[in-house]
Design a protein around this motif. Structure first.
Motif, PDB file in Angstrom:
ATOM      1  N   GLN A 141     -11.451   3.565   7.594  1.00 41.68           N
ATOM      2  CA  GLN A 141     -10.815   4.826   7.233  1.00 41.68           C
ATOM      3  C   GLN A 141      -9.467   5.035   7.932  1.00 41.68           C
ATOM      4  OE1 GLN A 141     -13.877   4.577   8.616  1.00 41.68           O
ATOM      5  NE2 GLN A 141     -14.227   6.109  10.209  1.00 41.68           N
ATOM      6  N   PHE A 142      -9.241   4.344   9.060  1.00 43.55           N
ATOM      7  CA  PHE A 142      -7.995   4.525   9.802  1.00 43.55           C
ATOM      8  C   PHE A 142      -6.972   3.422   9.530  1.00 43.55           C
ATOM      9  CE2 PHE A 142     -11.272   6.538  12.613  1.00 43.55           C
ATOM     10  CZ  PHE A 142     -10.868   7.849  12.384  1.00 43.55           C
ATOM     11  N   ILE A 143      -7.293   2.523   8.603  1.00 43.07           N
ATOM     12  CA  ILE A 143      -6.443   1.370   8.344  1.00 43.07           C
ATOM     13  C   ILE A 143      -5.555   1.637   7.131  1.00 43.07           C
ATOM     14  CG2 ILE A 143      -6.484  -1.067   7.647  1.00 43.07           C
ATOM     15  CD1 ILE A 143      -9.180  -1.251   9.127  1.00 43.07           C
ATOM     16  N   ASP A 144      -4.339   1.118   7.181  1.00 43.24           N
ATOM     17  CA  ASP A 144      -3.468   1.139   6.002  1.00 43.24           C
ATOM     18  C   ASP A 144      -3.952   0.044   5.059  1.00 43.24           C
ATOM     19  OD1 ASP A 144      -2.101   3.074   7.334  1.00 43.24           O
ATOM     20  OD2 ASP A 144      -0.320   1.889   7.735  1.00 43.24           O
ATOM     21  N   LEU A 145      -5.011   0.346   4.333  1.00 43.09           N
ATOM     22  CA  LEU A 145      -5.698  -0.663   3.535  1.00 43.09           C
ATOM     23  C   LEU A 145      -5.041  -0.860   2.183  1.00 43.09           C
ATOM     24  CD1 LEU A 145      -8.214  -2.500   3.707  1.00 43.09           C
ATOM     25  CD2 LEU A 145      -9.495  -0.680   2.577  1.00 43.09           C
ATOM     26  N   ILE A 146      -4.742   0.249   1.520  1.00 40.50           N
ATOM     27  CA  ILE A 146      -4.106   0.206   0.213  1.00 40.50           C
ATOM     28  C   ILE A 146      -3.466   1.563  -0.040  1.00 40.50           C
ATOM     29  CG2 ILE A 146      -6.170   0.958  -1.060  1.00 40.50           C
ATOM     30  CD1 ILE A 146      -5.351  -1.114  -3.232  1.00 40.50           C
ATOM     31  N   GLY A 147      -2.340   1.579  -0.689  1.00 36.64           N
ATOM     32  CA  GLY A 147      -1.637   2.836  -0.876  1.00 36.64           C
ATOM     33  C   GLY A 147      -0.821   3.194   0.359  1.00 36.64           C
ATOM     34  N   GLU A 148      -0.327   4.420   0.395  1.00 38.80           N
ATOM     35  CA  GLU A 148       0.550   4.868   1.481  1.00 38.80           C
ATOM     36  C   GLU A 148      -0.256   5.567   2.563  1.00 38.80           C
ATOM     37  OE1 GLU A 148       4.488   7.736   2.167  1.00 38.80           O
ATOM     38  OE2 GLU A 148       3.862   7.163   0.143  1.00 38.80           O
ATOM     39  N   GLY A 149      -0.240   5.030   3.772  1.00 43.68           N
ATOM     40  CA  GLY A 149      -1.003   5.591   4.873  1.00 43.68           C
ATOM     41  C   GLY A 149      -2.432   5.097   4.874  1.00 43.68           C
ATOM     42  N   SER A 150      -3.180   5.508   5.889  1.00 42.83           N
ATOM     43  CA  SER A 150      -4.591   5.117   5.976  1.00 42.83           C
ATOM     44  C   SER A 150      -5.420   5.891   4.950  1.00 42.83           C
ATOM     45  CB  SER A 150      -5.126   5.382   7.383  1.00 42.83           C
ATOM     46  OG  SER A 150      -5.240   6.785   7.612  1.00 42.83           O
ATOM     47  N   HIS A 178      -7.936  -2.739  -6.891  1.00 47.44           N
ATOM     48  CA  HIS A 178      -6.920  -1.683  -6.878  1.00 47.44           C
ATOM     49  C   HIS A 178      -5.557  -2.168  -6.385  1.00 47.44           C
ATOM     50  CE1 HIS A 178      -9.603   1.647  -7.924  1.00 47.44           C
ATOM     51  NE2 HIS A 178     -10.511   1.018  -7.221  1.00 47.44           N
ATOM     52  N   ALA A 179      -5.482  -3.389  -5.878  1.00 44.60           N
ATOM     53  CA  ALA A 179      -4.203  -3.909  -5.391  1.00 44.60           C
ATOM     54  C   ALA A 179      -3.314  -4.331  -6.556  1.00 44.60           C
ATOM     55  CB  ALA A 179      -4.448  -5.087  -4.458  1.00 44.60           C
ATOM     56  N   GLU A 180      -2.029  -4.371  -6.312  1.00 44.38           N
ATOM     57  CA  GLU A 180      -1.090  -4.870  -7.313  1.00 44.38           C
ATOM     58  C   GLU A 180      -1.268  -6.383  -7.441  1.00 44.38           C
ATOM     59  OE1 GLU A 180       3.752  -5.082  -8.089  1.00 44.38           O
ATOM     60  OE2 GLU A 180       2.912  -3.665  -6.617  1.00 44.38           O
ATOM     61  N   LYS A 181      -1.435  -6.870  -8.663  1.00 47.22           N
ATOM     62  CA  LYS A 181      -1.722  -8.285  -8.900  1.00 47.22           C
ATOM     63  C   LYS A 181      -0.729  -8.878  -9.888  1.00 47.22           C
ATOM     64  CE  LYS A 181      -5.939  -7.024 -10.049  1.00 47.22           C
ATOM     65  NZ  LYS A 181      -6.069  -5.703  -9.416  1.00 47.22           N
ATOM     66  N   ASP A 182      -0.567 -10.202  -9.821  1.00 49.85           N
ATOM     67  CA  ASP A 182       0.287 -10.877 -10.786  1.00 49.85           C
ATOM     68  C   ASP A 182      -0.516 -11.210 -12.048  1.00 49.85           C
ATOM     69  OD1 ASP A 182      -1.235 -13.174 -10.295  1.00 49.85           O
ATOM     70  OD2 ASP A 182       0.298 -14.131  -9.051  1.00 49.85           O
ATOM     71  N   ALA A 183       0.083 -11.935 -12.962  1.00 51.05           N
ATOM     72  CA  ALA A 183      -0.567 -12.235 -14.238  1.00 51.05           C
ATOM     73  C   ALA A 183      -1.821 -13.076 -14.080  1.00 51.05           C
ATOM     74  CB  ALA A 183       0.426 -12.958 -15.160  1.00 51.05           C
ATOM     75  N   ASP A 184      -1.955 -13.774 -12.956  1.00 54.91           N
ATOM     76  CA  ASP A 184      -3.130 -14.605 -12.699  1.00 54.91           C
ATOM     77  C   ASP A 184      -4.187 -13.879 -11.868  1.00 54.91           C
ATOM     78  OD1 ASP A 184      -2.224 -16.952 -14.052  1.00 54.91           O
ATOM     79  OD2 ASP A 184      -0.852 -17.314 -12.377  1.00 54.91           O
ATOM     80  N   GLY A 185      -3.988 -12.583 -11.661  1.00 53.90           N
ATOM     81  CA  GLY A 185      -4.963 -11.823 -10.892  1.00 53.90           C
ATOM     82  C   GLY A 185      -4.899 -12.076  -9.401  1.00 53.90           C
ATOM     83  N   VAL A 186      -3.743 -12.479  -8.897  1.00 54.65           N
ATOM     84  CA  VAL A 186      -3.575 -12.777  -7.479  1.00 54.65           C
ATOM     85  C   VAL A 186      -2.891 -11.588  -6.792  1.00 54.65           C
ATOM     86  CG1 VAL A 186      -2.491 -14.294  -5.776  1.00 54.65           C
ATOM     87  CG2 VAL A 186      -3.451 -15.249  -7.882  1.00 54.65           C
TER      88      VAL A 186
END
Length: 484
Positions: free
Chosen positions: A30-39, A283-291
């Motif tokens: 919960q305290f990590i900048d895991l995805i998106g802006e801020g923790s 939920h992460a931004e991925k390329d055309a190959d799903g990476v």
């Protein structure tokens, strides 16, 4: 704040393991900048702030109290109350304590209880759904928020909806435990089922009354813990003797599955409990190959893979990988098939049983004055990087088993050192200068500047554990021990 504002109750005392090695007991997801802006904690706090929301009540534990308040400060949020749990007893006593604190001022105060590790991209949609549940909560309902399913998920519990309307909400027919795949598919096909997100809205007295009816013994213990709570700086420490008598149980089992005044609002926007690396990849931004690439990473001929480097000194390269999660930390590396990452909790238990430090300990140790990280550790010496926040000070302390040598590399340190408290010398140690702290010497380090101060600490001695600290004075009112 107006009388109709909703008080968020943000729970942030948990220690997730399914996102190891990024999430660990000493510094959980919960305290990590895991995805998106801020923790995730900061995102949750911001989502439940602004128009229509009062200052939040935060429930956490002693180890996380300064992390939580610092992250709230960085997010521009001032908490109403920060409740310190003496030990983790699950969500039932935590939510009851918050309800009792709120009810002391206003029994009709609306409260929205939410975990701090959920990821919701459409905050406006979620807040609109919260407002849809206000009338039901004001009428004495406990309103839960269910997520419209888009796949046959086996990792969540479900809510089966009844027919009709309860002050604009839907009646709840029953809770469904985490299903097998075939049952999850049947519920998805049938409709009328939502994922249980564990988010609830209610008037403070409504929750207190629910415990009085269905868990009176816990109500007595939590009431005693609140009545005997002690202010500590900006925190409220619940009484440990009363708190330890509380049953370790979730609010779902203790209350929600027993009450008759529970109704549901559906949220059909984007939502995830970020329960594992598959959710991060989704939920992460991925390329055309799903990476998906995060940090210092490079992928060659990879597919449906997540590469994440948490160290500026580590370049993570994936070659010919498919359906893989690879996460590099300064002290640990995870390489796993994405289909197996849900079992990471069991792997952490195995490492913990084998006394592997990386199972629980985060390489960067956060303290109220800043943080430190170990660069080199051996049996007889340790090298640390220490960062002290502007205006912050470590405790006046001594060590029984080690001496220390400090080299300032950024900024200026105000150093207090001497053989005893009656013979202390104060000096300014500037960049590229050093000072020696002998064994048993009483000492303190402060940052008098307006920017972070950094130094390298070299420890030598027979024992280098963090619990080798005797505190004499501390501006953060910590006791003895590693963190106090």
């Amino acid at each position: 704040m107006t009388t109709n504002d909703i008080t968020p109750v943000i729970l942030c005392g948990g220690s997730g393991t399914r996102l190891w090695p990024v999430s660990r007991k000493s510094f959980p997801k919960q305290f990590i900048d895991l995805i998106g802006e801020g923790s995730l904690f900061q995102q949750s706090s911001k989502r439940l702030s602004g128009s229509g929301f009062a200052e939040p009540i935060v429930v956490t534990n002693s180890d996380f109290r300064f992390i939580a308040t610092q992250q709230l400060h960085d997010a521009g949020i001032t908490p109403n109350t920060v409740l310190i749990e003496p030990e983790a007893r699950n969500t039932a006593p935590a939510l009851l304590a918050a309800a009792l604190v709120a009810a002391q001022k206003d029994p009709a105060q609306l409260m929205l209880a939410a975990p701090s590790d959920h990821y919701i991209t459409q905050a406006d949609v979620f807040c609109d759904n919260v407002r849809r549940g206000v009338a039901a909560a004001q009428a004495g309902q406990i309103v839960t928020f269910g997520i419209t399913p888009d796949k046959p998920e086996t990792g969540y519990g479900y809510l089966e909806l009844g027919e009709g309307s309860v002050h604009g909400a839907m009646p709840l027919k029953r809770f469904v435990e985490k299903p097998v795949l075939a049952e999850a598919q049947r519920m998805l096909d049938a409709g009328g089922y939502l994922w249980n997100a564990g988010i609830f809205m209610y008037a403070a007295q409504t929750m207190v009354d629910a415990f009085a009816a269905h868990a009176p013994e816990m109500l007595a213990h939590v009431q005693a813990a609140v009545d005997s709570a002690e202010p500590d700086l900006g925190f409220l420490r619940l009484d440990p003797d009363a708190w330890t008598k509380c049953e370790d149980i979730s609010v779902d089992f203790a209350i929600m599955e027993k009450v008759s005044n529970l109704s549901v609002i559906a949220h059909d926007g984007d939502w995830s409990d970020m329960g594992g690396w598959n959710a991060v990849h989704l939920h992460a931004e991925k390329d055309a190959d799903g990476v998906a690439l995060q940090g210092r990473t490079h992928a060659v001929e990879c597919k449906d893979t997540l590469l994440r480097s948490e160290s500026g000194a580590v370049q993570l390269v994936g070659l010919g990988l498919e359906n893989i999660v690879a996460v590099a930390m300064p002290d640990a590396v995870l390489v796993a098939d994405r289909s197996r990452t849900s079992t990471l909790g069991n792997v952490v238990k195995q490492m913990r049983a084998a006394a592997v430090p990386q199972a629980d300990n985060f390489p960067k140790d956060h303290r109220p004055w800043g943080f430190f990280e170990t660069l080199i550790l051996s049996d007889s010496f340790q090298v640390k990087r220490i960062v002290v926040n502007p205006g912050a000070a470590l405790s006046l302390q001594s060590h029984e088993h080690r001496s220390e040598h400090w080299i300032v590399v950024v900024g200026t340190a105000k150093v207090t050192v001497g053989p005893d408290r009656d013979n202390l010398d104060v000096k300014m140690v500037h960049q590229n200068e050093s000072v020696y702290i002998p064994l048993h010497a009483i000492h303190r380090m402060e940052n008098p500047g307006d920017t972070p101060m950094e130094l390298i600490e070299v420890q030598t001695g027979s024992y280098l554990g963090e619990d080798d600290i005797v505190r004499y004075e501390d501006v953060y009112s910590r006791g003895q021990g590693a963190k106090g």
